[in-house]
Design a protein around this motif. Structure first.
Motif, mmCIF file in Angstrom:
data_model
loop_
_atom_site.group_PDB
_atom_site.id
_atom_site.type_symbol
_atom_site.label_atom_id
_atom_site.label_comp_id
_atom_site.label_asym_id
_atom_site.label_seq_id
_atom_site.Cartn_x
_atom_site.Cartn_y
_atom_site.Cartn_z
ATOM 1 N N MET A 129 -11.244 -13.286 14.351
ATOM 2 C CA MET A 129 -11.952 -12.890 13.504
ATOM 3 C C MET A 129 -12.079 -11.428 13.650
ATOM 4 N N LEU A 130 -11.841 -10.658 14.507
ATOM 5 C CA LEU A 130 -12.242 -8.933 14.263
ATOM 6 C C LEU A 130 -10.760 -8.857 13.703
ATOM 7 N N ILE A 131 -9.196 -9.250 13.624
ATOM 8 C CA ILE A 131 -8.015 -8.953 13.188
ATOM 9 C C ILE A 131 -8.476 -9.644 11.155
ATOM 10 N N LEU A 132 -9.498 -10.621 10.856
ATOM 11 C CA LEU A 132 -8.868 -10.876 10.089
ATOM 12 C C LEU A 132 -10.053 -10.643 8.377
ATOM 13 N N LEU A 133 -11.717 -10.261 9.457
ATOM 14 C CA LEU A 133 -12.555 -9.715 9.094
ATOM 15 C C LEU A 133 -12.875 -7.917 8.770
ATOM 16 N N ILE A 134 -11.321 -7.501 9.463
ATOM 17 C CA ILE A 134 -11.292 -5.869 8.975
ATOM 18 C C ILE A 134 -10.946 -5.437 7.600
ATOM 19 N N PRO A 135 -10.745 -6.214 6.516
ATOM 20 C CA PRO A 135 -10.599 -5.772 5.200
ATOM 21 C C PRO A 135 -11.665 -5.791 4.525
ATOM 22 N N ILE A 136 -12.684 -7.401 4.775
ATOM 23 C CA ILE A 136 -13.775 -7.369 4.361
ATOM 24 C C ILE A 136 -14.473 -6.109 4.478
ATOM 25 N N GLN A 137 -14.674 -5.822 5.834
ATOM 26 C CA GLN A 137 -15.668 -4.558 6.605
ATOM 27 C C GLN A 137 -15.196 -3.396 5.625
ATOM 28 N N LEU A 138 -14.341 -3.146 6.237
ATOM 29 C CA LEU A 138 -13.232 -1.655 5.337
ATOM 30 C C LEU A 138 -14.248 -1.593 3.521
ATOM 31 N N VAL A 139 -13.730 -2.966 3.084
ATOM 32 C CA VAL A 139 -14.382 -2.410 1.572
ATOM 33 C C VAL A 139 -15.859 -2.677 1.197
ATOM 34 N N LEU A 140 -16.429 -3.018 2.808
ATOM 35 C CA LEU A 140 -18.584 -3.340 2.110
ATOM 36 C C LEU A 140 -18.912 -1.534 3.756
ATOM 37 N N PHE A 141 -18.160 -1.095 4.163
ATOM 38 C CA PHE A 141 -18.735 -0.468 4.905
ATOM 39 C C PHE A 141 -18.086 0.472 5.253
ATOM 40 N N GLN A 142 -16.574 0.982 4.669
ATOM 41 C CA GLN A 142 -16.031 1.381 4.899
ATOM 42 C C GLN A 142 -15.599 2.018 5.898
ATOM 43 N N GLY A 143 -15.853 1.461 7.178
ATOM 44 C CA GLY A 143 -14.947 1.642 8.685
ATOM 45 C C GLY A 143 -14.941 0.243 9.049
ATOM 46 N N VAL A 144 -14.629 0.345 10.955
ATOM 47 C CA VAL A 144 -14.229 -0.460 10.936
ATOM 48 C C VAL A 144 -14.698 0.207 12.705
ATOM 49 N N ASN A 145 -15.340 -1.471 13.795
ATOM 50 C CA ASN A 145 -15.207 -0.840 15.342
ATOM 51 C C ASN A 145 -14.493 -2.010 15.414
ATOM 52 N N ILE A 146 -13.262 -1.150 16.118
ATOM 53 C CA ILE A 146 -12.434 -2.295 17.263
ATOM 54 C C ILE A 146 -13.299 -3.302 18.399
ATOM 55 N N THR A 147 -14.076 -2.524 19.421
ATOM 56 C CA THR A 147 -15.068 -2.827 19.690
ATOM 57 C C THR A 147 -15.338 -3.865 20.107
ATOM 58 N N SER A 148 -15.329 -4.417 19.383
ATOM 59 C CA SER A 148 -16.800 -5.544 18.329
ATOM 60 C C SER A 148 -16.635 -6.292 19.024
ATOM 61 N N ILE A 149 -15.282 -6.705 19.240
ATOM 62 C CA ILE A 149 -14.913 -7.898 20.230
ATOM 63 C C ILE A 149 -15.548 -8.769 21.019
ATOM 64 N N PHE A 150 -15.937 -7.058 21.984
ATOM 65 C CA PHE A 150 -16.636 -7.643 23.368
ATOM 66 C C PHE A 150 -17.943 -7.721 22.955
ATOM 67 N N ALA A 151 -18.658 -7.029 22.045
ATOM 68 C CA ALA A 151 -20.348 -7.378 21.872
ATOM 69 C C ALA A 151 -19.811 -8.994 21.028
ATOM 70 N N ASN A 152 -18.719 -9.604 20.400
ATOM 71 C CA ASN A 152 -18.998 -10.871 19.833
ATOM 72 C C ASN A 152 -18.923 -11.517 20.958
ATOM 73 N N LEU A 153 -17.742 -11.098 21.871
ATOM 74 C CA LEU A 153 -17.653 -12.537 23.253
ATOM 75 C C LEU A 153 -18.830 -12.645 24.000
ATOM 76 N N TRP A 154 -19.947 -11.804 24.130
ATOM 77 C CA TRP A 154 -20.860 -11.506 24.449
ATOM 78 C C TRP A 154 -22.411 -11.911 23.676
ATOM 79 N N ALA A 155 -22.408 -11.530 22.466
ATOM 80 C CA ALA A 155 -23.505 -12.379 21.914
ATOM 81 C C ALA A 155 -22.884 -13.543 21.888
#
Length: 386
Positions: free
Chosen positions: A58-84
């Motif tokens: 999910m982290l790798i494949l959603l990078i393009p849509i994050q760049l388009v929508l938010f003009q940025g990315v947070n690589i550490t989001s994987i840890f937030a998802n593993l927790w949440a």
């Protein structure tokens, strides 16, 4: 997706719609082409490994849509998802389903709602700690990511052989899109900041900002809209023009000054560090000419009728930015500056309220186009029909 758009066509404008759609597509793609073959002797290790494998995809494949929508990315989001994800999946959602069963047992339902709230707070706990790792990008990473995924898809489905011409056209389109910005002489962009106003005047990679939208709690339109727009297009702001001292027009000033401390501010406020903005002020910025038509210098307040009305011209095309002026100010403008009022484009005063846009004012300007800054679900139902 089809059913959602049938019942709510405007969902296509929602970021959550695109995130959800791409997430489903990403899951299908990931499990089809990146299969997990490793097995551990303990089932709980298999479960953890599958969760990590899923979140990594999910982290790798959603990078393009994050760049388009938010003009940025947070690589550490994987840890937030593993927790949440486990908390939401195994605590929050089951409790919500149980609460429907307890619809007539108010005490039990209130108890469940309290636990649900606490589970959500627990799930969101990492967000405050990983926010600092957000990486802002511009449009170039989006194009690079798009090209990368085009190469992956062409390799996976052998499109190099079947669709050579289509691939050449796509690459040509991406290259010409990158060059389009440099062909524009200047442009004016009204940003979508809801019930407020924020306008970007751009020329040669530099911008002036007319009004900065609204603020709320610790955020503002500058954080959510203006700054992402500037970063995406790699623009450098050089100054701010504030029409008047209302929060839906000045809300983003603080955030902009934190990011760009050297910004020059022009207003009709009684502040020593602001450049003046009253009738009789002229200046040139880049190749554009600015003339302040209103208010007159004697007016000391800075409310709707004292908005700083600015005319921008390149010698061929002109724009009038009118802030929130109402009928009284419009009448005075027609009386004092009727010869300077004609313009190609008008920013409609006061968000299109019936307190403004008198017939005499509109006829004096004779605009070919008009822009109104309003919220989609405004309680004032603007712009007004009259």
């Amino acid at each position: 997706m089809t059913l959602i758009l049938v019942f709510e066509p405007l969902a296509i404008l929602s970021d959550s719609f695109w995130l959800s759609s791409f997430a489903v597509a990403a899951l299908i793609f990931w499990f089809s082409f990146v299969k997990l073959s490793v097995q551990f002797p303990h089932s709980w290790l298999n479960w953890i490994f599958k969760l990590v494998h899923l979140q990594l995809g999910m982290l790798i494949l959603l990078i393009p849509i994050q760049l388009v929508l938010f003009q940025g990315v947070n690589i550490t989001s994987i840890f937030a998802n593993l927790w949440a994800v486990p908390i939401i999946s195994f605590i929050t959602i089951p409790l919500i389903m149980v609460s429907y069963i307890c619809i007539f047992w108010y005490a039990g339902q209130n108890l469940l709602f309290g636990i649900i709230d606490k589970s959500i707070i627990l799930a969101l706990w990492p967000l405050a700690h990983i926010e600092r790792y957000w990486l802002d990008t511009g449009h170039l990473p989006i194009i690079i990511t798009g090209l990368s995924w085009l190469i992956i898809l062409c390799w996976q489905f052998s499109w190099f052989v079947q669709y050579k011409l289509l691939i050449i056209v796509l690459i040509y389109w991406l290259i010409t899109t990158m060059k389009q910005n440099y062909l524009v002489l200047w442009r004016l962009i009204m940003l979508d900041v809801g019930h407020g106003l924020a306008i970007i005047i751009e020329q040669q990679g530099k911008v002036l900002i007319y009004d900065t939208g609204i603020s709320w709690k610790k955020k503002s339109s500058a954080n959510s809209t203006i700054l992402p727009y500037l970063r995406y297009h790699r623009l450098t702001p050089e100054g701010i023009i504030l029409s008047h001292n209302h929060i839906d027009h000045t809300g983003g000033v603080g955030s902009l000054l934190l990011t760009y401390p050297g910004l020059k501010i022009r207003s009709h406020f009684d502040k020593k560090n602001h450049f003046p903005c009253h009738r009789g002020i002229y200046w040139q910025w880049q190749k554009l000419y600015f003339e302040v038509l209103w208010p007159i210098i004697d007016q000391k307040r800075s409310h709707n009728n004292e908005s700083c009305v600015v005319k921008i011209s390149d010698g061929y095309h002109s724009v009038i930015l009118s802030g929130d002026i109402e009928k009284t100010a419009e009448k005075e403008l027609v009386r004092l500056a009727i010869a300077n009022l004609p313009a190609n484009l008008l920013q409609v005063p006061h968000h299109g309220s019936n307190t403004s846009s008198t017939m005499a004012f509109i006829q004096a300007i004779k605009p070919q186009y008009a822009l109104t800054s309003v919220a989609r679900y405004s309680r004032w139902r603007l712009p007004s029909d009259k």
